[in-house]
Design an enzyme around this catalytic site. Structure first.
Site, PDB file in Angstrom:
ATOM      1  N   CYS A  80      26.003 -29.129   8.882  1.00  0.00           N
ATOM      2  CA  CYS A  80      25.876 -27.807   8.843  1.00  0.00           C
ATOM      3  C   CYS A  80      25.615 -26.866   9.114  1.00  0.00           C
ATOM      4  O   CYS A  80      26.158 -27.002  10.549  1.00  0.00           O
ATOM      5  CB  CYS A  80      24.963 -27.651   7.279  1.00  0.00           C
ATOM      6  SG  CYS A  80      25.240 -26.472   6.362  1.00  0.00           S
ATOM      7  N   HIS A 193      28.696 -31.204   4.126  1.00  0.00           N
ATOM      8  CA  HIS A 193      27.317 -31.769   4.011  1.00  0.00           C
ATOM      9  C   HIS A 193      27.551 -33.336   4.378  1.00  0.00           C
ATOM     10  O   HIS A 193      27.766 -33.949   2.874  1.00  0.00           O
ATOM     11  CB  HIS A 193      25.926 -32.217   3.466  1.00  0.00           C
ATOM     12  CG  HIS A 193      24.967 -30.982   3.086  1.00  0.00           C
ATOM     13  ND1 HIS A 193      24.380 -30.992   3.559  1.00  0.00           N
ATOM     14  CD2 HIS A 193      25.559 -29.584   3.165  1.00  0.00           C
ATOM     15  CE1 HIS A 193      23.232 -30.004   4.384  1.00  0.00           C
ATOM     16  NE2 HIS A 193      24.381 -28.755   3.389  1.00  0.00           N
ATOM     17  N   GLU A 195      26.484 -36.327   3.722  1.00  0.00           N
ATOM     18  CA  GLU A 195      25.805 -37.117   2.536  1.00  0.00           C
ATOM     19  C   GLU A 195      25.865 -36.800   1.558  1.00  0.00           C
ATOM     20  O   GLU A 195      25.488 -38.182   1.109  1.00  0.00           O
ATOM     21  CB  GLU A 195      23.606 -37.010   3.357  1.00  0.00           C
ATOM     22  CG  GLU A 195      23.058 -35.604   3.183  1.00  0.00           C
ATOM     23  CD  GLU A 195      23.834 -34.232   3.805  1.00  0.00           C
ATOM     24  OE1 GLU A 195      23.324 -33.567   3.809  1.00  0.00           O
ATOM     25  OE2 GLU A 195      24.452 -34.686   4.923  1.00  0.00           O
TER      26      GLU A 195
END
Length: 211
Positions: A80, A193, A195
């Site tokens: 990001c 992102h 994750e």
């Protein structure tokens, strides 16, 4: 592979818990650190980031991290804002009313500048799931078909350049994944992102660990 030393660079402006847990689910115990010795001795590096380019670059400079990151020889992946910091410069001005063309100097590792997205009638920030497109040849994207969905939250984006590995379209095409060129070929960045991107995000992180 699980014995490798993975360091998440503590930029001072990121929620690192979700990033750390994403790697723990892959069997890796990352170290969160801003110490030069830890960063220099790492096998792999993660550069996370949330917030604004102004605050992020200020934190990197105050912590003495800019020369350490630029000198890194091991694979590094930015997430990001962490990806955006790899670019030459950003026009993000921390939400002020500054309408000048002033650009914020970034790390200058990958070519291109970070611009406010031009999305027409679409909403900003670009938030939610969107598809990425790529030619399915780069090892970072092994097992991730073109058209896979990832989770994005951003209003600024890197223009498409010769270092773009994958694109996304939201009002206009932008760089979703970038790879360094020439002496910076060990640097990578993901605008989304990983994750928070489910199985596709986990596969990207696994591929990064295997580089």
């Amino acid at each position: 592979m699980n014995n490798q030393k993975l360091v998440i660079i503590d930029t001072g402006c990121a929620n690192l818990a979700s990033v750390r847990m994403a790697f723990e689910r892959l069997g890796v115990q990352p170290l969160v650190s801003s110490q030069a010795a830890d960063i220099e001795q790492a096998d792999k590096l993660i550069l996370p980031g949330v917030g604004t380019a102004v605050a992020a670059m200020k934190n990197l400079n105050e912590r003495g991290l800019v020369p350490l990151i630029r000198a890194a020889k091991q694979p590094l992946l930015g997430f990001c804002l962490g990806m955006q910091m790899l670019a030459e410069a950003s026009e993000e001005s921390m939400g002020t009313n500054d309408t000048s063309e002033r650009l914020i100097d970034c790390l200058g590792i990958v070519p291109g500048k970070i611009r406010l997205m031009e999305v027409g009638d679409l909403r900003l920030p670009h938030m939610g799931w969107n598809q990425i497109e790529h030619d399915e040849t780069h090892p970072l994207l092994k097992g991730i078909p073109s058209g896979s969905y990832f989770y994005f939250v951003h209003s600024y984006a890197l223009e498409v350049t010769e270092a773009t590995l994958a694109t996304c379209d939201y009002g206009q095409p932008f760089t979703a994944i970038v790879g360094g060129v020439a002496e910076h070929s060990n640097f990578f960045g993901a605008q989304f992102h990983p994750e928070r991107s489910g199985a596709a995000g986990a596969r990207l992180l696994q591929n990064f660990l295997e580089l």
